[in-house]
Design a protein around this motif. Structure first.
Motif, PDB file in Angstrom:
ATOM      1  N   THR A 259       0.715  -1.049   0.025  1.00 52.89           N
ATOM      2  CA  THR A 259      -0.040   0.003   0.012  1.00 52.89           C
ATOM      3  C   THR A 259       1.013   1.265  -0.014  1.00 52.89           C
ATOM      4  OG1 THR A 259      -1.929   0.911   0.856  1.00 52.89           O
ATOM      5  CG2 THR A 259      -0.377   0.140   2.675  1.00 52.89           C
ATOM      6  N   TRP A 260       0.252   2.405  -0.082  1.00 49.88           N
ATOM      7  CA  TRP A 260       1.092   3.686   0.011  1.00 49.88           C
ATOM      8  C   TRP A 260       0.274   4.644   0.747  1.00 49.88           C
ATOM      9  CZ3 TRP A 260      -0.948   7.569  -2.715  1.00 49.88           C
ATOM     10  CH2 TRP A 260      -1.819   7.355  -3.737  1.00 49.88           C
ATOM     11  N   PHE A 261       0.940   5.757   1.156  1.00 50.36           N
ATOM     12  CA  PHE A 261       0.424   6.813   1.558  1.00 50.36           C
ATOM     13  C   PHE A 261       0.984   8.191   1.491  1.00 50.36           C
ATOM     14  CE2 PHE A 261      -1.114   3.527   4.430  1.00 50.36           C
ATOM     15  CZ  PHE A 261      -2.228   3.470   4.145  1.00 50.36           C
ATOM     16  N   THR A 262       0.451   9.008   1.128  1.00 46.50           N
ATOM     17  CA  THR A 262       1.416  10.379   1.370  1.00 46.50           C
ATOM     18  C   THR A 262       1.569  10.658   2.756  1.00 46.50           C
ATOM     19  OG1 THR A 262      -0.522  11.976   1.058  1.00 46.50           O
ATOM     20  CG2 THR A 262       0.472  11.360  -1.036  1.00 46.50           C
ATOM     21  N   ALA A 263       2.755  11.463   3.174  1.00 45.55           N
ATOM     22  CA  ALA A 263       2.778  11.856   4.511  1.00 45.55           C
ATOM     23  C   ALA A 263       1.399  12.817   4.796  1.00 45.55           C
ATOM     24  CB  ALA A 263       4.124  12.717   4.572  1.00 45.55           C
ATOM     25  N   LYS A 264       0.986  13.647   3.838  1.00 49.03           N
ATOM     26  CA  LYS A 264      -0.138  14.382   4.486  1.00 49.03           C
ATOM     27  C   LYS A 264      -1.436  13.529   4.785  1.00 49.03           C
ATOM     28  CE  LYS A 264      -2.949  18.028   2.060  1.00 49.03           C
ATOM     29  NZ  LYS A 264      -4.346  17.731   2.308  1.00 49.03           N
ATOM     30  N   GLU A 265      -1.592  12.425   3.993  1.00 49.52           N
ATOM     31  CA  GLU A 265      -2.729  11.672   4.608  1.00 49.52           C
ATOM     32  C   GLU A 265      -2.346  10.944   5.940  1.00 49.52           C
ATOM     33  OE1 GLU A 265      -4.449   8.681   1.019  1.00 49.52           O
ATOM     34  OE2 GLU A 265      -2.184   8.981   0.918  1.00 49.52           O
ATOM     35  N   LEU A 266      -1.390  10.736   6.115  1.00 47.67           N
ATOM     36  CA  LEU A 266      -0.961  10.120   7.511  1.00 47.67           C
ATOM     37  C   LEU A 266      -1.018  10.973   8.426  1.00 47.67           C
ATOM     38  CD1 LEU A 266       2.189   7.759   6.284  1.00 47.67           C
ATOM     39  CD2 LEU A 266       0.000   7.024   6.955  1.00 47.67           C
ATOM     40  N   LEU A 267      -0.551  12.359   8.300  1.00 44.92           N
ATOM     41  CA  LEU A 267      -0.540  13.165   9.466  1.00 44.92           C
ATOM     42  C   LEU A 267      -2.185  13.770   9.568  1.00 44.92           C
ATOM     43  CD1 LEU A 267       2.581  15.165   8.389  1.00 44.92           C
ATOM     44  CD2 LEU A 267       2.098  13.482  10.272  1.00 44.92           C
ATOM     45  N   GLU A 268      -3.012  13.855   8.630  1.00 41.06           N
ATOM     46  CA  GLU A 268      -4.135  14.297   8.568  1.00 41.06           C
ATOM     47  C   GLU A 268      -5.237  13.135   9.433  1.00 41.06           C
ATOM     48  OE1 GLU A 268      -5.267  15.664   4.923  1.00 41.06           O
ATOM     49  OE2 GLU A 268      -4.409  17.723   5.368  1.00 41.06           O
ATOM     50  N   TYR A 269      -4.872  11.855   9.326  1.00 41.73           N
ATOM     51  CA  TYR A 269      -5.770  10.887   9.849  1.00 41.73           C
ATOM     52  C   TYR A 269      -6.005  11.084  11.325  1.00 41.73           C
ATOM     53  CZ  TYR A 269      -7.439   5.918  10.754  1.00 41.73           C
ATOM     54  OH  TYR A 269      -8.172   5.185  11.332  1.00 41.73           O
ATOM     55  N   ASN A 270      -7.236  10.546  11.810  1.00 45.56           N
ATOM     56  CA  ASN A 270      -7.624  10.753  13.175  1.00 45.56           C
ATOM     57  C   ASN A 270      -7.019   9.527  13.914  1.00 45.56           C
ATOM     58  OD1 ASN A 270      -8.884  11.218  15.643  1.00 45.56           O
ATOM     59  ND2 ASN A 270     -10.720  10.277  14.831  1.00 45.56           N
ATOM     60  N   TRP A 271      -6.031  10.028  14.462  1.00 46.56           N
ATOM     61  CA  TRP A 271      -4.872   9.362  15.261  1.00 46.56           C
ATOM     62  C   TRP A 271      -5.661   9.182  17.023  1.00 46.56           C
ATOM     63  CZ3 TRP A 271      -2.214   5.589  13.312  1.00 46.56           C
ATOM     64  CH2 TRP A 271      -1.595   5.870  11.622  1.00 46.56           C
ATOM     65  N   ASP A 272      -6.607  10.063  17.049  1.00 41.58           N
ATOM     66  CA  ASP A 272      -6.921  10.134  18.372  1.00 41.58           C
ATOM     67  C   ASP A 272      -7.932   8.942  18.776  1.00 41.58           C
ATOM     68  OD1 ASP A 272      -5.294  12.304  19.084  1.00 41.58           O
ATOM     69  OD2 ASP A 272      -6.673  13.623  18.109  1.00 41.58           O
ATOM     70  N   GLN A 273      -8.255   8.217  18.207  1.00 36.31           N
ATOM     71  CA  GLN A 273      -9.137   6.930  18.474  1.00 36.31           C
ATOM     72  C   GLN A 273      -8.682   6.010  19.347  1.00 36.31           C
ATOM     73  OE1 GLN A 273     -10.853   5.165  14.670  1.00 36.31           O
ATOM     74  NE2 GLN A 273      -9.456   6.495  13.569  1.00 36.31           N
ATOM     75  N   VAL A 274      -9.705   5.460  20.088  1.00 33.23           N
ATOM     76  CA  VAL A 274      -9.359   4.450  20.882  1.00 33.23           C
ATOM     77  C   VAL A 274     -10.297   3.431  20.680  1.00 33.23           C
ATOM     78  CG1 VAL A 274      -9.475   3.593  23.302  1.00 33.23           C
ATOM     79  CG2 VAL A 274      -8.771   5.821  22.787  1.00 33.23           C
ATOM     80  N   PHE A 275      -9.829   2.320  20.078  1.00 30.56           N
ATOM     81  CA  PHE A 275     -10.758   1.084  19.987  1.00 30.56           C
ATOM     82  C   PHE A 275     -10.817  -0.118  20.861  1.00 30.56           C
ATOM     83  CE2 PHE A 275     -10.835  -3.384  17.935  1.00 30.56           C
ATOM     84  CZ  PHE A 275     -12.151  -3.341  17.456  1.00 30.56           C
ATOM     85  N   GLU A 276     -12.139  -0.270  21.459  1.00 25.69           N
ATOM     86  CA  GLU A 276     -12.329  -1.327  22.465  1.00 25.69           C
ATOM     87  C   GLU A 276     -12.966  -2.841  21.709  1.00 25.69           C
ATOM     88  OE1 GLU A 276     -15.579   0.501  25.096  1.00 25.69           O
ATOM     89  OE2 GLU A 276     -13.850   1.799  25.876  1.00 25.69           O
ATOM     90  N   PHE A 277     -12.461  -3.806  22.248  1.00 25.21           N
ATOM     91  CA  PHE A 277     -12.908  -5.025  21.846  1.00 25.21           C
ATOM     92  C   PHE A 277     -12.842  -5.967  23.045  1.00 25.21           C
ATOM     93  CE2 PHE A 277      -8.209  -4.606  21.662  1.00 25.21           C
ATOM     94  CZ  PHE A 277      -7.762  -5.989  21.757  1.00 25.21           C
ATOM     95  N   GLU A 278     -13.597  -7.006  22.810  1.00 24.44           N
ATOM     96  CA  GLU A 278     -13.747  -8.034  23.772  1.00 24.44           C
ATOM     97  C   GLU A 278     -12.510  -9.051  23.705  1.00 24.44           C
ATOM     98  OE1 GLU A 278     -17.084 -10.904  24.138  1.00 24.44           O
ATOM     99  OE2 GLU A 278     -17.946  -9.038  24.897  1.00 24.44           O
ATOM    100  N   ASP A 279     -11.977  -9.473  24.961  1.00 23.37           N
ATOM    101  CA  ASP A 279     -10.845 -10.491  24.655  1.00 23.37           C
ATOM    102  C   ASP A 279     -11.135 -11.425  25.826  1.00 23.37           C
ATOM    103  OD1 ASP A 279      -8.422 -11.709  23.937  1.00 23.37           O
ATOM    104  OD2 ASP A 279      -7.224  -9.797  24.147  1.00 23.37           O
ATOM    105  N   GLU A 280     -10.030 -12.440  25.742  1.00 20.88           N
ATOM    106  CA  GLU A 280     -10.377 -13.352  26.673  1.00 20.88           C
ATOM    107  C   GLU A 280      -8.979 -13.877  27.598  1.00 20.88           C
ATOM    108  OE1 GLU A 280     -12.038 -17.942  26.144  1.00 20.88           O
ATOM    109  OE2 GLU A 280     -13.238 -16.620  25.534  1.00 20.88           O
TER     110      GLU A 280
END
Length: 173
Positions: A108-129
């Motif tokens: 895959t590929w990304f411009t640095a602009k795409e990477l810097l503008e992505y919403n990195w402030d997310q928190v993902f919750e999931f069920e684990d065991e």
């Protein structure tokens, strides 16, 4: 055996600064002459110039980051930036050649602009065991797990236009 990331870097260069908007992508990686390709040229098994793994700008094994970037090793179904896009049509010839001879997947590929503008402030919750079968909620903090990668992208861009910097990312298993 695990999955590793391979990051190549290109910069868009212009013949006439400000006057020409076509530009071409140039690899700015550290290229090394392949002794294997020289010694066994009749085998045609390796590109004559390669970017050695130790010379890549980012090489940390981080499965959460792989999942975020390209849905790789994403067993928890985390939201991701995009499915692998393949090589861009206008990729630099050196990178195209290394990809041809390498044992890579999910490019895959990304411009640095795409990477810097992505919403990195997310928190993902999931069920684990746990090992003894107890269910619990776990989280992945996108910013936390991508900090080293984003630091590399920010250093790469420095004073450059982030639209003119591109990362070609691929994986091996």
């Amino acid at each position: 055996m695990g999955t590793d990331i391979h990051c190549f870097v290109e910069q868009k260069m212009y013949r006439y600064a400000g006057l020409d908007d076509t530009g071409i992508w140039i690899s700015i990686d550290k290229w090394t002459k392949s002794s294997w390709a020289i010694l066994y040229s009749e085998r045609n098994e390796e590109a004559p110039w390669v970017v050695e793994r130790e010379d890549m700008i980012f090489k940390d094994r981080n499965y959460n980051l792989f999942a975020i970037l390209a849905n790789i090793r994403n067993s928890d179904q985390m939201p991701f930036i995009s499915e692998p896009r393949g090589l861009p049509d206008d990729v630099s010839p050196e990178i195209r050649l290394q990809m041809k001879y390498g044992d890579y997947h999910s490019t895959t590929w990304f411009t640095a602009k795409e990477l810097l503008e992505y919403n990195w402030d997310q928190v993902f919750e999931f069920e684990d065991e746990t090992m003894d079968g107890k269910v619990f909620i776990d989280t992945v903090n996108y910013m936390e797990c991508s900090r080293a990668f984003l630091d590399v992208v920010k250093r790469l861009v420095a004073r450059e236009n982030p639209s003119n910097m591109r990362l070609i990312i691929t994986f091996d298993s």
